[in-house]
Motif scaffolding. Structure first.
Motif, PDB file in Angstrom:
ATOM      1  N   ALA A 224       0.820  -1.223   0.000  1.00 44.60           N
ATOM      2  CA  ALA A 224       0.000   0.000   0.000  1.00 44.60           C
ATOM      3  C   ALA A 224       0.848   1.264   0.000  1.00 44.60           C
ATOM      4  O   ALA A 224       0.355   2.343  -0.363  1.00 44.60           O
ATOM      5  CB  ALA A 224      -0.940  -0.005   1.195  1.00 44.60           C
ATOM      6  N   TRP A 225       2.109   1.147   0.404  1.00 44.69           N
ATOM      7  CA  TRP A 225       3.004   2.321   0.380  1.00 44.69           C
ATOM      8  C   TRP A 225       3.271   2.794  -1.062  1.00 44.69           C
ATOM      9  O   TRP A 225       3.672   3.929  -1.277  1.00 44.69           O
ATOM     10  CB  TRP A 225       4.329   2.005   1.078  1.00 44.69           C
ATOM     11  CG  TRP A 225       5.131   0.923   0.427  1.00 44.69           C
ATOM     12  CD1 TRP A 225       5.031  -0.429   0.631  1.00 44.69           C
ATOM     13  CD2 TRP A 225       6.177   1.088  -0.551  1.00 44.69           C
ATOM     14  NE1 TRP A 225       5.936  -1.109  -0.154  1.00 44.69           N
ATOM     15  CE2 TRP A 225       6.656  -0.208  -0.883  1.00 44.69           C
ATOM     16  CE3 TRP A 225       6.745   2.195  -1.166  1.00 44.69           C
ATOM     17  CZ2 TRP A 225       7.674  -0.415  -1.804  1.00 44.69           C
ATOM     18  CZ3 TRP A 225       7.764   2.000  -2.087  1.00 44.69           C
ATOM     19  CH2 TRP A 225       8.220   0.703  -2.397  1.00 44.69           C
TER      20      TRP A 225
ATOM     21  N   THR B 161       1.752   4.182  -3.748  1.00 46.77           N
ATOM     22  CA  THR B 161       0.502   4.891  -3.962  1.00 46.77           C
ATOM     23  C   THR B 161       0.222   5.086  -5.452  1.00 46.77           C
ATOM     24  O   THR B 161       1.118   4.907  -6.286  1.00 46.77           O
ATOM     25  CB  THR B 161       0.550   6.260  -3.275  1.00 46.77           C
ATOM     26  OG1 THR B 161       1.602   7.040  -3.891  1.00 46.77           O
ATOM     27  CG2 THR B 161       0.836   6.121  -1.785  1.00 46.77           C
ATOM     28  N   PRO B 162      -1.005   5.483  -5.813  1.00 42.36           N
ATOM     29  CA  PRO B 162      -1.310   5.747  -7.225  1.00 42.36           C
ATOM     30  C   PRO B 162      -0.384   6.775  -7.877  1.00 42.36           C
ATOM     31  O   PRO B 162      -0.165   6.726  -9.093  1.00 42.36           O
ATOM     32  CB  PRO B 162      -2.754   6.238  -7.176  1.00 42.36           C
ATOM     33  CG  PRO B 162      -3.339   5.538  -5.991  1.00 42.36           C
ATOM     34  CD  PRO B 162      -2.218   5.502  -4.973  1.00 42.36           C
ATOM     35  N   SER B 163       0.170   7.678  -7.091  1.00 38.88           N
ATOM     36  CA  SER B 163       1.102   8.656  -7.655  1.00 38.88           C
ATOM     37  C   SER B 163       2.424   8.006  -8.089  1.00 38.88           C
ATOM     38  O   SER B 163       3.231   8.638  -8.776  1.00 38.88           O
ATOM     39  CB  SER B 163       1.396   9.762  -6.636  1.00 38.88           C
ATOM     40  OG  SER B 163       2.077   9.244  -5.507  1.00 38.88           O
TER      41      SER B 163
ATOM     42  N   GLU C 266       2.612   5.277  -9.994  1.00 41.07           N
ATOM     43  CA  GLU C 266       2.072   4.318 -10.957  1.00 41.07           C
ATOM     44  C   GLU C 266       3.161   3.538 -11.698  1.00 41.07           C
ATOM     45  O   GLU C 266       2.994   2.350 -12.009  1.00 41.07           O
ATOM     46  CB  GLU C 266       1.171   5.040 -11.967  1.00 41.07           C
ATOM     47  CG  GLU C 266       0.499   4.126 -12.984  1.00 41.07           C
ATOM     48  CD  GLU C 266      -0.470   3.150 -12.345  1.00 41.07           C
ATOM     49  OE1 GLU C 266      -0.607   2.045 -12.899  1.00 41.07           O
ATOM     50  OE2 GLU C 266      -1.072   3.482 -11.310  1.00 41.07           O
TER      51      GLU C 266
ATOM     52  N   ARG D 272       3.934   0.343  -9.889  1.00 45.37           N
ATOM     53  CA  ARG D 272       2.829  -0.502  -9.423  1.00 45.37           C
ATOM     54  C   ARG D 272       2.695  -1.733 -10.335  1.00 45.37           C
ATOM     55  O   ARG D 272       1.683  -1.932 -11.007  1.00 45.37           O
ATOM     56  CB  ARG D 272       1.528   0.307  -9.375  1.00 45.37           C
ATOM     57  CG  ARG D 272       1.517   1.344  -8.261  1.00 45.37           C
ATOM     58  CD  ARG D 272       0.324   2.280  -8.365  1.00 45.37           C
ATOM     59  NE  ARG D 272      -0.952   1.605  -8.185  1.00 45.37           N
ATOM     60  CZ  ARG D 272      -1.524   1.339  -7.003  1.00 45.37           C
ATOM     61  NH1 ARG D 272      -0.911   1.709  -5.880  1.00 45.37           N
ATOM     62  NH2 ARG D 272      -2.689   0.739  -6.939  1.00 45.37           N
TER      63      ARG D 272
END
Length: 277
Positions: free
Chosen positions: A18-19, A21-23, A25, A28
């Motif tokens: 979870a660390w 984050t979408p920022s 990407e 991910r």
């Protein structure tokens, strides 16, 4: 020989990780040896140290499995519960894995500012010395004074600070961090990884000139024998390419002697983690 002292692998899990984050990407997704090895070859890097990114023995097993048969993965920094009553048993279990060189705990995420000084944690780290394992210190700047007390109480254990203790580069705050890093560096059992800097700066607008004062502090405080090149790949990709980070450090190291450069780029890492060249 050039060795990257700090990189990660993972099968991306949005819950566990979870660390990320979408920022962030760009990272991910999964990152495995087949992603890293071409990057190392292109940059002229001969090998790397794989460092844990989640806190479980499964993570340690995962990294050791990836390292098996991969000559470029020169060592692994794993995780084990250093507070566990059966720690000796767990260390005995991992001991046959020659690529396991040390351990790390994500202390920066601990709510207790004095976590490093907890008796059970210190007893666990003290046991690492007996087994010949190193310990990576992952903290924020506000935790530096406690880290200094921690390493002082364990003078024979080998420590390395990850990512310069994550200075507040984006905010331009340097004075308190510099004072505390200089104080920590007086403990000769502590080294420092020159890694993770770009993610502490403005991801879109950082410049080498903004990083230089922080590099100056670390190189002066720790000296040429206790600074280790690291990338923090793939995390660094949120703010820089691998190649650009290499270029920044090459430019900074230009005035150094060839011997000092060799120590920074790999010799210090091999010596710290006790890895044959």
């Amino acid at each position: 020989m050039k060795i990257d002292a700090h990189q990660h692998f993972w099968h991306f899990d949005p819950v566990r990780d979870a660390w990320i984050t979408p920022s962030m990407e760009v990272i991910r997704r999964d990152f495995l040896p087949e992603d890293l090895l071409p990057v190392l070859r292109a940059a002229g890097i001969d090998g790397a140290i794989s460092v844990q990114a989640s806190q479980s023995e499964l993570e340690t097993e995962f990294l050791l499995g990836l390292a098996e048969g991969q000559d470029a993965i020169r060592g692994v920094v794993g995780w084990v519960d250093l507070r566990a009553d059966n720690l000796r048993e767990r260390l005995d279990y991992f001991r046959p894995n020659s690529k396991l060189r040390g351990f790390r705990h994500i202390v920066q995420a601990e709510p207790d500012d004095l976590f490093l000084l907890r008796t059970e944690f210190m007893d666990g780290v003290r046991l690492l010395e007996e087994y010949g394992y190193t310990y990576d210190i992952l903290i924020y700047p506000n935790q530096l004074p406690v880290a200094r007390e921690f390493v002082t109480r364990l003078p024979h254990q080998k420590f390395v600070v990850d990512h310069l203790a994550k200075p507040y580069i984006k905010q331009g705050n340097i004075e308190k961090w510099a004072h505390d890093m200089e104080s920590l560096a007086r403990r000769e059992n502590v080294s420092c990884k020159v890694s993770g800097m770009v993610t502490e700066a403005d991801w879109e607008q950082w410049t080498p000139e903004q990083l230089r004062p922080y590099l100056d502090v670390v190189f002066e405080a720790f000296g040429p024998d206790r600074v280790l090149f690291g990338s923090d790949w793939p995390v660094c990709l949120v703010a820089s390419s691998y190649e650009r980070w290499i270029q920044v450090l090459e430019a900074y190291m230009a005035p150094f002697t060839e011997s000092e450069k060799a120590r920074f780029w790999g010799d210090n890492t091999l010596r710290f983690y006790d890895i044959p060249a």
